[in-house]
Write an enzyme that holds these catalytic residues in place. Structure first.
Site, short mmCIF file in Angstrom:
data_model
loop_
_atom_site.label_atom_id
_atom_site.label_comp_id
_atom_site.label_asym_id
_atom_site.label_seq_id
_atom_site.Cartn_x
_atom_site.Cartn_y
_atom_site.Cartn_z
N GLY A 101 -35.50 -18.76 17.78
CA GLY A 101 -36.24 -17.61 18.31
C GLY A 101 -37.55 -17.41 17.58
O GLY A 101 -38.52 -16.89 18.14
N GLU A 104 -39.90 -19.56 19.19
CA GLU A 104 -40.16 -19.02 20.54
C GLU A 104 -41.15 -17.87 20.48
O GLU A 104 -41.95 -17.67 21.39
CB GLU A 104 -38.83 -18.59 21.17
CG GLU A 104 -37.97 -19.80 21.56
CD GLU A 104 -36.61 -19.39 22.06
OE1 GLU A 104 -35.82 -18.83 21.26
OE2 GLU A 104 -36.31 -19.62 23.23
N GLU A 124 -31.08 -24.46 18.17
CA GLU A 124 -30.00 -23.71 18.81
C GLU A 124 -28.83 -24.59 19.21
O GLU A 124 -27.68 -24.19 19.17
CB GLU A 124 -30.51 -22.97 20.05
CG GLU A 124 -31.37 -21.77 19.77
CD GLU A 124 -32.84 -22.12 19.57
OE1 GLU A 124 -33.18 -23.29 19.31
OE2 GLU A 124 -33.66 -21.19 19.68
#
Ligand code: T1G
Length: 653
Positions: A101, A104, A124
């Protein structure tokens, strides 16, 4: 409570700084702080926004400790879409490891810069998940389909330079990151650039066959794992659907994985591995001894691999053998291993040469007088080990750590051969020692706390995963292997073939079935160990009758070209009717009725054998906790991490 996110306007640049130790994970407070900072930036005099982190690293991902609990607003996908929608150019400034994340968040910014030593990644998949905050849709738009698939299905981070090559970051910042990012932001403003939204970009050209190609590769490489296949589906969606539809596909696949057993198992394992490095009752500030040089006794397969593990971490090694010939053989094993690593692209020529140069040889123990630590790695003869430790006691300097790599022998008996039992410990490596990550750290009755703390810290330095064990026959892993192996023998006599037993376990997820493991290790090892035991000590003859017959027929396993299987020159196993006959004759001798056995029964009985022994090991205090046993079996024995380890699996069924 002060927010972990701070916003300041410096000249015409709004700076969002995240400071949430230890790794700036995207906890609810961090997510909320980013949203509040963006609200301010929207309406203040800033002409661009920089997102940067204090501490050791840029955001290292969603906060895994929140998983499994009700998700709190704002959700991460909402935060990243908000970043991208900002009307001013947003620049992410990366150091350390921008992961999951965290990366991201950087992908939803309009521009990305990083220091040269930074890494970016989407790991992930190692948690049985997929990038669930737009990563599967934005990565291919920036880096193309191939690089995106590689990054997300491997989960392996890439260096900043490589990320720049494929278009995932725009600039490498020399010197101070904050200064460099601010200067670049001002440049961009001066150039009048607008927000460059990744979601607006098209997918670079690609070959549509790549998706099924990846599916087939992953079906082998990540056998039984769901997340890698879903990542391919989402990246294919990025190529074939609108951005919004692609996000919806990602969201639904992510939610399914998050609820699934495999992610629960892999998240358990993520924390189990970190927990294993902690010793209950050993205070964090226990002093450790310096280990800047080591001696390894025994230049066989294990000794050579152990020597390489230390040399690869930059620690000079003195390898001791009993003669110049034996030493030359030992060093040639090491040469061959390094050449292999270079050939496989694991090490550069230069790095291999530098590591090799750190390993010197000697036949006289006097060469160990100044080393900080010695690891004994000779064959499993208790008498010889005690003689060696008595010699070390006379040669090594005060404070040197004296470790044995024994797989089974009593570390306390070895320690008793010295006048310094507090300096003696077990460091049980797994073959091949320069590759296998597991290290059983065996704590003797008298092992000093600082010696134990030293070895736990050293394990991380030589890139091993340490698990503490007390002293018993076989410590944790090999002790569990025994009932597992015995059960496999009973299944053979009761009606299963070696290929059925191994096939059932490998389809279930084990890297290698039990009979192939025993052929790999060598059936003669158990045979010799049993020769020293009385019939009563040997236990039920059904548990060893077949391997004894195989050894007596010259079938020692891979090393002799045949064991439970016949092996070709590439060590490929083939079922052998001779073995079936040996098994049937043994069953007849023992009066065992043979019957058809299902794969389910094979898996149930073998896994139960592991778990029952694991429970005893925890109850006896040999292992600190059952999750440690999971770490031992995944890293040392090829148990599938996506099932969490034997103890987690038993609790979950
Ligand atoms: N969340 C919470 N805590 C974390 C964490 C995380 N993501 N990563 C590390 N920690 C804790 C760890 O438990 C330990 O705590 C301390 O930080 C140091 O970690 C939507 C959903 C960053 C490379 O998978 O790979 O984002 O024991 O001992 O060896 O797409 O930690 O000190 O109390 O490992 O220097 C994706 C996982 C999440 C990265 C640092 N991110 N972390 O390694 O230290 S899923 C990851 C790591 C996701 C989104 C999805 C490593 C590290 P304590 P450490 P390290």
């Amino acid at each position: 409570m002060t927010s972990p996110v701070n916003y300041t306007l410096i000249d015409n640049i709004g700076v969002i700084t995240i400071d949430s130790p230890p790794v700036n994970a995207l906890s609810q407070a961090v997510r909320q702080g980013i949203m509040e900072a963006l609200d301010v930036a929207d309406s203040d005099a800033s002409e661009a926004v920089v997102i940067i982190c204090d501490g050791r690293t840029f955001i290292a991902g969603a906060d895994i400790s929140e998983f499994g609990k009700p998700l709190k607003d704002p959700w991460l996908p909402e935060v990243v879409n908000r970043i991208e929608a900002t009307d001013k150019p947003v620049i992410a400034a990366i150091h350390g490891t921008a992961l999951g994340g965290g990366f991201e968040v950087a992908l939803s910014a309009h521009y990305r810069c990083a220091v040269a030593g930074a890494k970016v990644g989407l790991p992930e998949v190692k948690l049985g998940l997929l990038p669930g905050a737009g990563g599967t849709q934005r990565t291919p738009r920036l880096a193309g389909i191939e690089a995106a698939l590689q990054l997300m299905t491997s989960g392996v981070p890439i260096a900043a330079a490589r990320a720049m090559e494929v278009g995932l970051i725009d600039r490498i910042v020399a010197g101070d990151l904050r200064e460099g990012a601010m200067a670049w932001a001002k440049e961009l403003v001066a150039d009048g650039v607008k927000p460059r939204r990744t979601s607006d970009q098209d997918i670079p050209a690609y070959d549509a066959a790549i998706f099924d190609g990846y599916r087939a590769t992953l079906a082998k490489r990540a056998r039984g794992q769901i997340a890698p296949q879903y990542i391919v589906d989402c990246v294919e969606g990025a190529a074939t659907l609108s951005f919004a539809a692609g996000l919806a596909l990602e969201r639904s696949k992510f939610a399914e994985l998050m609820e699934g057993e495999q992610s629960a198992a892999l998240r358990h394992f993520f924390f189990a591995e970190r927990q294993a490095a902690k010793v209950d009752g050993l205070s964090k500030d226990t002093p450790t001894r310096a280990v800047e040089s080591v001696g390894v006794i025994g230049g066989g397969t294990m000794g050579g691999g152990i020597a390489m593990s230390f040399a690869n971490a930059g620690i000079p090694v003195t390898l001791i053998e009993i003669s110049d010939d034996a030493l030359a053989r030992g060093l040639s094993i090491i040469e061959r291993n390094y050449a292999g690593s270079v050939k496989r692209g694991k090490l550069s020529e230069a790095k291999a040469a530098a590591c090799r140069a750190l390993i010197s040889g000697a036949t006289d123990y006097a060469a160990l007088a100044e080393v900080d630590m010695v690891i004994e790695a000779v064959f499993e003869d208790p008498q010889l080990k005690q003689e060696i430790f008595a010699k070390l006691d006379g040669v090594c300097k005060q404070g040197a750590v004296l470790a044995t790599n024994t797989s089974y022998q009593d570390v306390d008996a070895i320690a008793a051969a010295t006048r310094r039992p507090e300096d003696v410990i077990g460091m049980h490596f797994f073959s091949p020692a320069h590759i296998m990550k597991l290290l059983e750290v065996v704590r003797g009755e008298n092992t000093a706390d600082d010696v134990l703390a030293t070895c736990m810290q050293l394990a991380k330095r030589i890139r091993k995963v340490p698990v503490v064990s007390r002293v018993c026959y076989g410590f944790i892993g090999n002790r569990m292997l025994q009932p597992y192996g015995q059960q496999s023998q009973l299944l053979l006599l009761e009606g299963a073939t070696p290929e059925q037993v191994d096939g059932a376990m490998e389809s279930w997820g084990m890297a290698m079935g039990p009979l192939r493991v025993f052929d790999l290790a060598g059936l003669d090892i158990g045979y010799k160990a049993r020769a020293a035991l009385s019939d009563e000590q040997k236990g039920d003859p059904a548990t060893y009758r077949v391997p004894d017959r195989l050894v007596e027929a010259g079938r020692l396993g891979q090393k002799s070209g045949s064991g439970f299987y016949t092996y070709d020159e590439n060590r490929k196993p083939t079922p052998d009717p001779i073995v079936h006959e040996i098994i049937e004759n043994a069953a007849a001798d023992l009066g065992i009725e043979r019957r058809k056995i299902s794969d389910e029964e094979i898996v149930e009985r073998l896994i139960s054998a592991l778990v029952d022994e694991g429970r005893k090991i925890v109850d006896e205090g040999i292992a600190q906790r059952s999750s440690d046993i999971d770490v031992v079996y995944v890293y040392g024995y090829g148990f599938p991490a996506h099932r969490g380890g034997p103890m987690f699996y038993a609790d979950s069924v």
